[in-house]
Write an enzyme that holds these catalytic residues in place. Sequence first.
Site, mmCIF file in Angstrom:
data_model
loop_
_atom_site.group_PDB
_atom_site.id
_atom_site.type_symbol
_atom_site.label_atom_id
_atom_site.label_comp_id
_atom_site.label_asym_id
_atom_site.label_seq_id
_atom_site.Cartn_x
_atom_site.Cartn_y
_atom_site.Cartn_z
ATOM 1 N N ASP A 81 8.253 45.326 5.743
ATOM 2 C CA ASP A 81 7.764 46.711 5.752
ATOM 3 C C ASP A 81 8.045 47.386 4.425
ATOM 4 O O ASP A 81 8.823 46.902 3.596
ATOM 5 C CB ASP A 81 8.392 47.507 6.894
ATOM 6 C CG ASP A 81 9.907 47.663 6.760
ATOM 7 O OD1 ASP A 81 10.567 46.671 6.378
ATOM 8 O OD2 ASP A 81 10.430 48.761 7.034
ATOM 9 N N GLU A 139 12.841 47.718 8.347
ATOM 10 C CA GLU A 139 14.088 47.829 7.598
ATOM 11 C C GLU A 139 14.240 49.206 6.964
ATOM 12 O O GLU A 139 15.362 49.676 6.764
ATOM 13 C CB GLU A 139 14.135 46.747 6.505
ATOM 14 C CG GLU A 139 15.479 46.616 5.800
ATOM 15 C CD GLU A 139 15.633 47.516 4.579
ATOM 16 O OE1 GLU A 139 16.758 47.634 4.078
ATOM 17 O OE2 GLU A 139 14.623 48.098 4.125
#
Length: 366
Positions: A81, A139
Amino acid sequence: MPNDASPTVPTALDLTGDVVALTRALVDVESVSGNEQPLADLVEQALRRHDHLTVLRDGNVVLARTETGAPERVVIAGHIDTVPLAGNLPSWIEGEGEDQLVYGRGSCDMKSGVAVQLSVAAACERPVRDVTWVFYDNEEVEAERNGLNRIARTRPELLAGDFAVLCEPSGAGIEGGCQGTMRVEVELRGRAAHSARSWMGENAVHAAAGVLGRLVDYAPRQVEVEGLTYREGLNAVDIRGGIAGNVIPDRCVVAVNYRFAPDRDAAAAEAHLRAVFAGYDLTVVDVAEGARPGLDQPAAAAFLAAVGGEPRAKFGWTDVARFSAMGIPAVNYGPGDPSKAHADDEFCPAAEIRSCREALLRWLQG
């Protein structure tokens, strides 16, 4: 410079071609936290084309494992991400040859590292140590959504290993362990009054001067842990108080962030802050343990030999701490300057992407 064209989103990932081209393909798949599924699908499909890998999917976490029966197993992880876009897609290239830079959201943090992982996973069919490759989501947001955290909690056996590498940007150098972080709030109380009759009240904002004075006078430690020097920091990061322009505030809160070396755990960090702010009302609102480097482990020694250079301490907190909490020593190692992570002009040097790929191959192939 970036252009206004829409990215050409790949329908498949080629893990056997140029790793810089793979980086750009990953960058061009928008995967802001919460929208990782299209990229996770592509990663899973690409890994399943390689028969030496056993591929598992858990939500938007993709894992690929070698099963050679080697005496050691290492875990190599990276998140797929990114933070939100800032007009920095599609990817673009600046410079020539060894000076080439890859620009775009996630190019540094950390799709270049993910490209290295994918490229090496495909190329290394018979590693001298078994590998668990982990590609995880969320994350960049709160910990309860973090895919690695979820797997560690619900399926910890999938992350078992002797040593771990997190391919976060580290300038293609080894950054051992990480700092812990603790955020506390120091509350000051006063007595409200009309500001025209301030002598009838007690100004809680003025009382914060004592707290700020202790911070100004504070001398942070520099601590050597397993040969690496960690610099600590204690800083006010927010201050709030007052309800109106004509009211003496009866409450003020100073938020303080403590970055502590991994020789201290959370309990020791809290005890230290309570000593620093003795006499004040202090509340811990957030904490994450640090991680020791673990560079004395056999797999780590082989990793150091393969990568070369001098390891340094990690300033900041990363998911290596999650491995440390599981008893697995871990380091940060990946292409890109950490100071460019999340920047609007985020980029990664192509030379570092290639050098990280070569170093991981040397380590895994012995």
